[in-house]
Design a protein around this motif. Structure first.
Motif, PDB file in Angstrom:
ATOM      1  N   GLU A  87      -6.117   2.944   9.046  1.00 32.80           N
ATOM      2  CA  GLU A  87      -5.641   3.695   7.869  1.00 32.80           C
ATOM      3  C   GLU A  87      -5.905   2.847   6.794  1.00 32.80           C
ATOM      4  N   ARG A  88      -5.656   1.389   6.945  1.00 35.76           N
ATOM      5  CA  ARG A  88      -6.131   0.376   5.842  1.00 35.76           C
ATOM      6  C   ARG A  88      -7.476   0.809   5.372  1.00 35.76           C
ATOM      7  N   ALA A  89      -8.564   0.657   6.333  1.00 39.30           N
ATOM      8  CA  ALA A  89      -9.849   0.781   6.029  1.00 39.30           C
ATOM      9  C   ALA A  89     -10.152   2.238   5.560  1.00 39.30           C
ATOM     10  N   GLY A  90      -9.643   3.018   5.595  1.00 39.97           N
ATOM     11  CA  GLY A  90      -9.938   4.280   5.022  1.00 39.97           C
ATOM     12  C   GLY A  90      -9.570   4.281   3.607  1.00 39.97           C
ATOM     13  N   TYR A  91      -8.234   3.628   3.311  1.00 42.65           N
ATOM     14  CA  TYR A  91      -7.805   3.888   1.750  1.00 42.65           C
ATOM     15  C   TYR A  91      -8.501   2.848   1.124  1.00 42.65           C
ATOM     16  N   PHE A  92      -8.999   1.503   1.803  1.00 42.57           N
ATOM     17  CA  PHE A  92     -10.024   0.810   0.888  1.00 42.57           C
ATOM     18  C   PHE A  92     -11.282   1.206   0.981  1.00 42.57           C
ATOM     19  N   THR A  93     -11.796   2.105   1.753  1.00 39.09           N
ATOM     20  CA  THR A  93     -13.062   2.802   1.570  1.00 39.09           C
ATOM     21  C   THR A  93     -13.112   3.819   0.354  1.00 39.09           C
ATOM     22  N   ASP A  94     -11.799   4.605   0.374  1.00 44.45           N
ATOM     23  CA  ASP A  94     -11.771   5.609  -0.806  1.00 44.45           C
ATOM     24  C   ASP A  94     -11.646   4.724  -2.092  1.00 44.45           C
ATOM     25  N   LEU A  95     -10.827   3.704  -2.202  1.00 42.53           N
ATOM     26  CA  LEU A  95     -10.981   3.121  -3.389  1.00 42.53           C
ATOM     27  C   LEU A  95     -12.189   2.156  -3.938  1.00 42.53           C
ATOM     28  N   MET A  96     -12.790   1.736  -3.012  1.00 46.59           N
ATOM     29  CA  MET A  96     -14.390   1.290  -3.335  1.00 46.59           C
ATOM     30  C   MET A  96     -15.218   2.348  -3.869  1.00 46.59           C
ATOM     31  N   ASP A  97     -15.226   3.444  -3.264  1.00 47.30           N
ATOM     32  CA  ASP A  97     -16.123   4.547  -3.345  1.00 47.30           C
ATOM     33  C   ASP A  97     -15.614   4.871  -4.988  1.00 47.30           C
ATOM     34  N   THR A  98     -14.497   4.932  -5.387  1.00 42.92           N
ATOM     35  CA  THR A  98     -13.901   5.448  -6.700  1.00 42.92           C
ATOM     36  C   THR A  98     -14.407   4.385  -7.694  1.00 42.92           C
ATOM     37  N   ALA A  99     -14.261   3.163  -7.151  1.00 40.34           N
ATOM     38  CA  ALA A  99     -14.497   1.803  -8.216  1.00 40.34           C
ATOM     39  C   ALA A  99     -16.199   1.947  -8.200  1.00 40.34           C
ATOM     40  N   ARG A 100     -17.083   2.071  -7.426  1.00 41.73           N
ATOM     41  CA  ARG A 100     -18.311   2.259  -7.582  1.00 41.73           C
ATOM     42  C   ARG A 100     -18.631   3.417  -8.556  1.00 41.73           C
ATOM     43  N   SER A 101     -18.043   4.312  -8.508  1.00 45.08           N
ATOM     44  CA  SER A 101     -18.345   5.415  -9.518  1.00 45.08           C
ATOM     45  C   SER A 101     -18.193   4.872 -11.131  1.00 45.08           C
ATOM     46  N   TYR A 102     -17.417   3.950 -11.332  1.00 40.53           N
ATOM     47  CA  TYR A 102     -17.241   3.407 -12.551  1.00 40.53           C
ATOM     48  C   TYR A 102     -17.904   1.975 -12.657  1.00 40.53           C
ATOM     49  N   GLY A 103     -18.672   1.550 -11.805  1.00 37.19           N
ATOM     50  CA  GLY A 103     -19.178   0.398 -11.748  1.00 37.19           C
ATOM     51  C   GLY A 103     -18.043  -0.881 -11.959  1.00 37.19           C
ATOM     52  N   LEU A 104     -16.920  -0.653 -11.034  1.00 26.94           N
ATOM     53  CA  LEU A 104     -16.011  -1.606 -10.950  1.00 26.94           C
ATOM     54  C   LEU A 104     -15.852  -2.214  -9.458  1.00 26.94           C
TER      55      LEU A 104
END
Length: 546
Positions: A29-46
């Motif tokens: 669950e932690r890994a899934g949450y962090f994956t979604d967060l990283m994917d969103t950050a990548r879309s903004y260059g963050l």
């Protein structure tokens, strides 16, 4: 995705809170949450800023580093699915029932089913070319490629069951005759040998016993298929079985045998090339008589793992001599990880109908002289002419099969063979009626629908889309070794010396970079003091061990 619609400004303002929200979760669950967060950050260059904040917070809170979920090595190409029009009704219903019972895609079942039917009818009839006197036998070569755990054996078992039952019944009936033959043969051989020994050696007696041996009618146990054999053993078994046999293998070990794994690397596929068309074949043996086959026919149905398939595709003997281009291919959708606890049983009537069909096809006698020929109705002839012309156009420059001419040039013959198999399944109880009745337009249309479906599968197989690269294969091998480690990290040097001794440092570079890109590992350098080379550390994603 969890953070869909969040703006860049909102994400930037809340990175710290979102990381704290992540670390209160555990495991996948932690890994899934962090994956979604990283994917969103990548879309903004963050992504770099998020990684920095995550590392700092985890260190402060005494939490292990956050990891994203590993990504799959490759996304399978979307190949067209098998349609209902690809099989005659009685076969279609049974295939659907088997696929639902075993919980596999229909594309997993279709080629094993065809291979079993081909084994049942090969050598019992041929099918004519619609416009000339050329004929094709009814044996086919098939290959289904699926990963371990995809229930290849369970699928194969359902189609081969009535074959095993028929073979057992026939061998029980033949048991005494086989024993008598072996006894007579042994007796005559000993008498001949005795006639050639000592002072009382008698050439005429020895020749008489030789004549009796030559006239002795051979009786052998029925063997309808084998899983693997050396070329010499295969030729010997073909000779015993009236030159009709099948290789039905759900493990792919036959490729190891043919590639010379058990014969000092000597590749010998001649028997499989000749037995595809029924061409004469002789194999010379040092320790016994040569084996001569006048019209051998072989049906081949293989279910193999991607690694075996990749090795076969890269074998220059297999591809350079046209062996691989004789095959139908199938790449079924993976279902492992999505199976239900319960699946519907195969309806008893469908099971009985299939069993009866297989046994009636097996019971058709082999012709003693002229082999029966299947002719075409006018409707079927028109359909085959259209398909022939379509294949020719697709082999022209710039077209789909421009670089697959060797496979495409054999596809029309494969279509005829499949049509012949379907025709005999419709007239399984009366071979005379089968050859007196022309192939219908409906049967031709069904066979051609299957062959059109197979074109995309073959393109995937032969264009390189379906084959794993060497880097992917090596990355998967290294990953399996890393999964088996107790520690969560290892140096590159330790990996070379303890886990993957067959690699050198250069061999590791690309596979390790691939594993890092896919979030299976992280690679970093550690220095002990100012001098010397830094250690290359490989940290393993804890989620791959769960």
């Amino acid at each position: 995705m969890r953070f869909e619609g969040i703006s860049k400004e909102t994400l930037t303002e809340n990175l710290n809170e979102l990381v704290y929200e992540c670390i209160i979760r555990k495991g996948i669950e932690r890994a899934g949450y962090f994956t979604d967060l990283m994917d969103t950050a990548r879309s903004y260059g963050l992504e770099t800023e998020l990684e920095r904040i995550a590392k700092a917070i985890c260190l402060k809170q005494g939490e292990p580093d956050l990891w994203e979920l590993p990504k799959p090595f490759e996304v399978s190409a979307q190949l067209p699915g098998l349609t209902e029009r690809c099989l005659p009704p009685r076969l279609r219903e049974y295939l659907k029932a088997v696929s639902e019972y075993v919980q596999v895609a229909p594309e997993m079942c279709v080629l094993p089913l065809l291979s079993v039917l081909s084994m049942c009818v090969q050598g019992k009839a041929v099918i004519r070319h619609p416009k000339n006197a050329h004929t094709e036998p009814l044996n086919i070569y098939t290959m289904t490629i699926a990963a371990p755990g995809e229930r290849k054996s369970g699928c194969f078992k359902e189609f081969i069951r009535p074959v095993n039952e028929y073979q057992a019944q026939r061998n029980e009936a033949l048991r005494l005759a086989v024993r008598n033959y072996k006894t007579q043969k042994t007796f005559l051989e000993r008498q001949r040998d005795n006639a050639m020994k000592g002072q009382k050696a008698d050439l005429k007696k020895a020749q008489e016993f030789d004549k009796q041996l030559a006239e002795l009618k051979e009786v052998h146990e029925l063997k309808l298929y084998i899983k693997d054999a050396t070329p010499e053993a295969l030729a010997g078994e073909l000779a015993k079985q009236g030159e009709r046999l099948a290789i039905l293998d759900d493990e792919g070990t036959v490729f190891d045998v043919l590639a010379g794994v058990y014969s000092s690397g000597q590749v010998n596929i001649n028997i499989l090339l000749e037995a595809y068309d029924g061409s004469p074949y002789t194999i010379s043996r040092k320790t016994s008589e040569d084996i001569t086959l006048s019209n051998p026919l072989l049906a081949v149905g293989l279910m193999v793992q991607p690694a075996h398939y990749g090795e076969a595709m890269s074998n220059k003997q297999f591809s350079g001599r046209g062996f691989i281009h004789r095959f139908f291919f199938s790449f079924p959708e993976a279902r492992a990880g999505h199976l239900n606890f319960q699946s519907p049983d195969i309806p008893l009537k469908l099971q009985k109908d299939y069993n009866d069909l297989v046994q009636s096809l097996l019971a058709i006698p082999y012709p003693q002289d002229t082999i029966p020929q299947i002719d075409h109705s006018p409707e079927a002839a028109i359909l085959f002419e259209d398909y022939h012309d379509s294949l020719q156009r697709q082999m022209q420059q710039g077209e789909r099969f421009e670089n697959m001419k060797e496979w495409a040039s054999k596809q029309f013959a494969r279509a005829l063979r499949v049509a012949g198999i379907f025709h005999l399944t419709e007239h399984s109880t009366d071979i005379r009626q089968a050859v007196q009745t022309p192939l219908s337009g409906e049967t031709a249309s069904t066979a051609l629908e299957l062959c059109r479906w197979s074109e995309a599968q073959a393109y995937h197989a032969l264009s390189g889309e379906g084959a794993e690269s060497e880097t992917v294969r090596n990355a998967k091998l290294i990953l399996e070794k890393l999964k088996g480690l107790e520690a969560g990290e290892i140096t590159k040097g330790e990996l070379l010396s303890k886990a993957v001794q067959n690699f050198n440092a250069n061999d590791l570079q690309e596979p390790l970079e691939m594993l890092a890109d896919l979030n299976y590992i992280r690679i970093s350098e550690q220095r002990n003091g100012q001098k010397g080379r830094p250690k290359v550390m490989i940290c393993i994603n804890p989620n791959i061990k769960k």
